[in-house]
Structures are given as C-alpha cells and as structure tokens.
Design a protein around this motif. Structure first.
Motif, mmCIF file in Angstrom:
data_model
loop_
_atom_site.group_PDB
_atom_site.id
_atom_site.type_symbol
_atom_site.label_atom_id
_atom_site.label_comp_id
_atom_site.label_asym_id
_atom_site.label_seq_id
_atom_site.Cartn_x
_atom_site.Cartn_y
_atom_site.Cartn_z
ATOM 1 N N GLU A 287 0.829 -1.209 0.000
ATOM 2 C CA GLU A 287 0.000 0.000 0.000
ATOM 3 C C GLU A 287 0.865 1.260 0.000
ATOM 4 N N ALA A 290 1.851 1.881 -3.551
ATOM 5 C CA ALA A 290 0.735 2.435 -4.310
ATOM 6 C C ALA A 290 0.574 3.925 -4.028
ATOM 7 N N ARG A 293 3.423 5.803 -5.682
ATOM 8 C CA ARG A 293 3.262 5.876 -7.143
ATOM 9 C C ARG A 293 2.282 6.970 -7.532
ATOM 10 N N ASP A 294 1.188 7.095 -6.776
ATOM 11 C CA ASP A 294 0.150 8.064 -7.124
ATOM 12 C C ASP A 294 0.543 9.492 -6.797
#
Length: 416
Positions: A287, A290, A293-294
């Motif tokens: 998580e 993620a 990355r965003d």
C-alpha cells in the motif's frame, strides 16, 4: 608483496572502479614479472573473502602495501572509512621520514572525479595526472577517461604509466610494514568531518499553491527488521539482540558507535534533502508503494539481513523483487563491528540473494545497496539514493497529479 591499496568511496560507479582495479593489476603483474594468480593489489570488495573479519583484513592490507592510491572525488573526502585508510598509510610515511629523512613517493593520489571538497593538505598534493582529452576541461578524471570509447588508447597508456610508477616505488624506496593490531574503529580519520546533522525534527511546511508539491516532498522508509524478542528466537536465532528493540523501527544496526535507530539517521538525511519522512513496517509495503506511485513519492526499504530469515518478511520482499518494475530503493546496513554478522556473512548473503534475486543480479543499479558498513557510509549513500530516486520519478513522462476537488468550478472559456 602487495604492490598497492586502492582506496575509494562506494557509489554508483563501483563497476568502473572494479574495472580500473583489474586493468591496473594486469599491468603491475606484467611489469613486475609475476604470474597471473599473484596478488598485487587490494580493493575491499575484490580482496575480502566472505567470512573474513572486515576491519582486520583492511588493517593488514594497509600495513603491508607498498603504495596507497586514493581515488579522489567529492564523496571520497566525506567518507570516514577513506579518511581512516589514508591516516593509517600516512602514519607509515611519517615514520619513514623520521628514520630516513626523505619522503617516499608511495602515496599516489588519483583524480577520479574533479572535486572542490577536499582538505587543504590533499589539495596541495601532486596528483598523478590523467591525460588531457580533446575538447574537454583540464583534468576530467579517470572515470571520464573510462566512460568514452574514443579515450581507450589514452586510458590504456595512463594505466601503463601508473603501473610503472607503482612498481618503481615498491622497489626503489620501500616502506617498513606498519602495525597489524590497530583497532580500526579507533583510528581517527585524516579528513575533517562535516558538521553534525541537524537535530531530528519535522521539516518546515512547504508553502506552494500547487497540491503536488507538498505530497511529492515525502519519502517512506519501510523497515524490515525483527524485534529484540524475535531476533533471539528461531528462525532468526541471534545471540546478540542489542541491535533491536520492542518495535522493528527500533533497529539500530550501527550500535554501539551510532546508538540511534537507523530510521532516525535516515530522517535527518531526508530533512537535509527537504523531504518529509515516514516510517512504515514492511507489512504495509504494497500500500505504501501504491501511495508513492500516485503522489510521485520516494520509497526506501531498509532491510536487516537477518530479517530475511523471517518467512513473512521474506515473502513480502520476494514478491516486491519479482515485480517487473521495482520502484523502491533497497539499503541493507551491515555493521562492520558486528562480529556475529561477519561470522555468518556467507549464510546472510545467501539469504539476501534468495530474497532479492532480481536486485542481486542487477547490483549495478545504484538503488540496491548491499552491505552498507557504517554510518559514515550510510549517510552519503542514502543522499545519493534519494537524489537518484527523485530524478527517476520526475524523468517519467507521465507525472501523476491529484485531481481537483469534485466541488471545484469548471473553467469556462469565454469568446470574444
């Protein structure tokens, strides 16, 4: 006879250093009339066998080598281990001067990269100069000489001249061997150390109207380490659990010389790079990746080699390593003063290799740092990792930016 000791600061150009060392060894053997199997030079990651006592091996090589070749660069003069190596060899030179009233030509500084960050005594030295390259600045450094194919002839000629100097120095005015019982960790560096890092505190808020600026200025430090209780039991099975605490984030690999948890030192380095830092347990790696990355954020996984024996940690890290794209950096501190880790170095290396087979086979990627041996290496290596990670993020042509709030008014283009 050990003809030379090559001293360098570890970094992203280690492959060039190893190639230079190999080429120089070949020339020294030829000029000295030695066999291909004869040892003539020392480079720490080439000459130290798994299981050797790291500090004792370095001291032994420095006490008997005939020449000392520092690869001078901006990072070299910020490295405490390089400063210790210089200090040990320089003590042999000073003893020679006292006895023979002459200074031997056995300290042979080499310019690896041009540097303005050097102590005054080092700036005054006579460097063994690489050839001037057409159309380039004077003294570009050996690394630049090696990088371009068109410089190959100049590079080979330079290596031959240097090897000749090393062989001549070894036989014309040899140094007396130095003491081999020095305590490496108590040898003061020959270089003035940079000022201490600022006290650990959160960075000041970033004032910027663009929402991506604040979210991108963040690094997540993901920690894979046992607690002190888990470290003393199978499958980890450590006898010395003094490096651990009640939580994985309490892991302090460089004790007793550097007593704080590794994440505290990491946060200080991040602060100096204008980054907010967060500490995350390895169980939340997916998580965290993620989120990073965003939001164009950096992730650094700090791994205790012993933790790769824990099935759950090993599974999480192995799944990360198997990704087609591995967006995080991995740093694996191993304390040079941790005798238990050095006695088990082969088994730990096997465990790390089995956990990170992809990273292990691509160790030229500077974001995989295996065996960061002390804090004076950890700090500059983390600085490099953070800089390179941010560069890779913003080199990506697709920069993810947060969407505006749903209630935001849509812009209307009014015509004339």
């Amino acid at each position: 006879m050990l003809y030379f000791f090559l001293s360098y600061a570890r970094g992203s150009d280690d492959t060039y250093v190893r190639n230079f060392f190999t080429d120089l060894c070949v020339e020294v053997r030829l000029l000295a009339g030695l066999r291909e199997s004869d040892e003539v030079g020392f480079l720490d990651n080439e000459s130290i066998e798994p299981g050797d006592v790291w500090a004792a091996t370095l001291v032994d090589a420095l006490s008997r080598c005939r020449s000392f070749l520092p690869l001078c660069s901006p990072r070299f003069f910020l490295s405490e281990p390089c400063g210790r190596e210089w200090a040990i060899f320089d003590s042999r030179i000073r003893l020679h001067e006292q006895v023979h009233r002459t200074r031997p030509s056995t300290l042979i500084p080499l310019r690896w990269l041009p540097s303005k960050l050097m102590p005054e005594f080092a700036a005054r030295l006579q460097y063994f100069v690489e050839p001037q390259l057409d159309g380039q600045q004077p003294n570009p450094g050996i690394r630049q000489l090696m990088r371009l194919t068109r410089n190959r002839d100049d590079y080979l000629e330079f290596v031959t001249r240097l090897a000749t100097r090393i062989v001549d120095a070894a036989h014309s005015d040899p140094l007396q061997d130095g003491p081999r019982d020095l305590d490496w960790h108590n040898v003061p560096s020959a270089f003035p150390l940079p000022a201490d890092l600022p006290a650990l505190r959160p960075p000041p808020p970033v004032v910027n109207s663009h929402p991506v600026a604040s979210s991108a200025n963040r690094v997540h430090f993901v920690v894979s380490a046992p607690t002190s209780e888990a470290a003393g039991q199978p499958p980890v099975g450590r006898n010395d659990v003094s490096y651990y605490g009640a939580e994985p984030a309490d892991w302090a690999p460089y004790r007793p010389h550097s007593p704080e948890p590794i994440v505290a030192y990491a946060a200080k380095v991040a602060f100096r790079a204008d980054l907010e830092s967060r500490v995350i347990p390895v169980e939340k790696l997916d998580e965290t990746l993620a989120e990073a990355r965003d939001n164009n954020q950096v992730v650094v996984i700090l791994v205790d080699a012993w933790s790769t024996r824990i099935p759950r940690n090993r599974e999480i890290l192995r799944e990360y390593d198997e990704r087609a794209e591995r967006p995080a950096a991995v740093m694996i501190p191993v304390n040079s003063a941790d005798d238990e880790s050095h006695r088990n170095s082969m088994a730990l290396a096997d465990s790390v290799r089995e956990t990170f087979p992809g990273n292990w086979n691509q160790r030229e990627d500077s974001r995989f740092r295996w065996r960061v041996l002390d804090l004076s290496n950890f700090e500059p290596e983390l600085q490099t990792v953070l800089a390179e990670s941010r560069n890779r993020i913003f080199a990506d042509p697709v920069i993810r930016r947060p969407l505006p709030p749903a209630t935001a008014e849509r812009p209307i283009l009014e015509g004339p």
